[in-house]
Design an enzyme around this catalytic site. Structure first.
Site, PDB file in Angstrom:
ATOM      1  N   GLY A 159       0.854  -1.216  -0.031  1.00 21.71           N
ATOM      2  CA  GLY A 159      -0.023  -0.126   0.096  1.00 21.71           C
ATOM      3  C   GLY A 159       0.972   1.374   0.137  1.00 21.71           C
ATOM      4  N   SER A 162      -0.993   5.738   3.571  1.00 14.38           N
ATOM      5  CA  SER A 162      -2.115   5.255   4.701  1.00 14.38           C
ATOM      6  C   SER A 162      -3.485   4.579   4.299  1.00 14.38           C
ATOM      7  CB  SER A 162      -2.491   6.594   5.518  1.00 14.38           C
ATOM      8  OG  SER A 162      -1.246   6.994   5.980  1.00 14.38           O
ATOM      9  N   ARG A 286      11.409   6.346  -2.923  1.00 24.47           N
ATOM     10  CA  ARG A 286      11.012   7.665  -3.616  1.00 24.47           C
ATOM     11  C   ARG A 286      10.902   8.921  -2.938  1.00 24.47           C
ATOM     12  NH1 ARG A 286       6.626   8.607  -0.835  1.00 24.47           N
ATOM     13  NH2 ARG A 286       5.299   7.020  -0.013  1.00 24.47           N
TER      14      ARG A 286
END
Length: 419
Positions: A159, A162, A286
């Protein structure tokens, strides 16, 4: 004399909020021609607004992405390939490597993107992480929670932002939340997989460590919304902590990057302060989301997006000068961001207070993306952030107070139908 067009700068998909638009602007500013490969370009209104070239591609098909990148290399040359979206950084890295362009190690990116695998690598290397179990059904989630000790945090293994992350206090909450996570698609419609993570709840304050290559950019203090969710509602840059704690957080993040084989370009490492020191929650290969690069730009006069675009295109771009202790940037200011959150499910009727917020001393930017007629619902993730206020100050307290007072002036009025 024939003038060759600028080389392509390829972005595989984009952020839907935050810095995605800035990648294309930075590529243009550096003399390149940005092109976004997207399955649904309509997700990114800025592409049409800014006249950015687009190729419609099934970006879930890595082989097809590499094929399109090869075609672009033939048609004009490719200066670099990257992605501002966490879901596509590994695909972009693989395409860049195939073309001989600068990139992080795709294997390290893939290792990092699976949170369960990442945790196992970090734990094996002795990097502090929460106790965790990767499970494949709700019954196993309940058993793992009891073994670790309630309350626990449940999250998808792949994921971002959040999405799907929740604090669960008892067996029933664990079973119900796990049942909803298994097989659920993420916010992009990509499959969520058949494995989730059950982990120890570390209760201390949350931080992130921003790095570029092997150098520290800064430590960010992160503010979270109401439990049981983990929505980030604000950031302070740099974090308002003593130097010893900052150094410990940075050292822990660097140890995590080393264990994972990262260290090229930008990384965003999230940590919590545990009872015995920093604990790594996750490493993201990233640039940070949540407009943290903009905070760094305001505080340090250093543009992380421009630096990363230059790095991807093969140009070295150094960090700004440090102070005498090698840890603080010379002339650094403080910056803070506070997000404007959805008031709940309903339809927007009006947005007020933007001009008043922008007039608060020290406020650098104010945005709200919601407009009258827009439908709202609470998702308990980054998608609840409708806008932001970014402010700077002479110290952290002043920057935070300015951002908070300005954000309090903004009202997103709606016909709220539920919380």
């Amino acid at each position: 004399m024939t003038v060759r067009p600028p080389q392509w700068f390829v972005c595989v998909e984009s952020n839907t909020t935050g810095t995605g638009r800035l990648f294309c602007a930075a590529a243009r500013a550096q003399g390149m021609r940005p092109v976004v490969l997207a399955k649904d370009p309509g997700r990114y209104p800025y592409l049409a607004e800014d006249g950015v070239d687009v190729r419609v591609v099934d970006t879930s098909d890595e082989a097809r992405v590499r094929e399109v990148c090869r075609e672009l290399a033939v048609s004009g040359g490719v200066a670099g390939v990257t992605s501002s979206s966490e879901y596509f950084v590994a695909t972009a890295a693989a395409a860049a490597v195939e073309l001989g362009r600068p990139a992080p190690d795709p294997a390290a990116i893939t290792r990092c993107r699976d949170k369960a695998r990442q945790r196992a690598v970090l734990a094996a290397a002795g990097v502090p992480v929460p106790a965790f179990r990767a499970v494949t059904d709700p019954a196993a989630a309940v058993a793992a929670a009891e073994e670790i000790g309630l309350p626990v945090v449940l999250k998808p293994t792949r994921g971002s932002g959040s999405v799907g992350v929740r604090l669960c206090h008892d067996r029933r909450e664990v079973a119900d939340w796990a049942a909803g996570l298994f097989g659920a698609a993420n916010e992009r419609g990509l499959p969520g997989g058949d494995e989730i993570l059950v982990e120890e709840y570390v209760t201390g304050p949350e931080f992130s460590v921003e790095t570029f290559d092997d150098e520290l950019v800064g430590v960010v203090g992160k503010l979270l919304g109401e439990k049981p969710y983990f929505v980030e509602v604000g950031h302070d840059f740099p974090a308002r902590v003593p130097a010893a704690r900052r150094d410990a957080l940075a050292a822990c993040a660097r140890a995590a990057l080393g264990a994972l084989g990262l260290g090229w370009g930008a990384a965003h490492t999230e940590l919590r302060q545990g009872a015995n020191g920093p604990v790594v929650i996750e490493v993201n290969p990233r640039l940070a989301g949540g407009l943290i690069p903009e905070l760094a730009r305001v505080a340090l006069d250093f543009d992380l997006v421009h630096a990363l675009v230059a790095r991807v295109a093969g140009a070295a771009r150094g960090l700004p000068g440090r102070g005498a202790d090698g840890a603080e940037y010379a002339g650094a200011r403080h910056a803070a961001i506070r997000f404007v959150l959805t008031p709940g499910a309903g339809v927007v009727t009006s947005v007020e207070g933007l001009a008043e917020a922008a007039a608060v001393p020290g406020v650098m930017s104010v945005t709200v993306g919601a407009e009258p007629g827009d439908a709202l619902r609470r998702r308990h993730s980054f998608q609840d952030r409708l806008g932001h206020v970014l402010a700077r100050g002479a110290d952290g307290a002043e920057a935070a107070a300015r951002a908070e007072s300005a954000a309090a002036l903004i009202r997103v009025n709606s016909t709220v139908t539920e919380g």
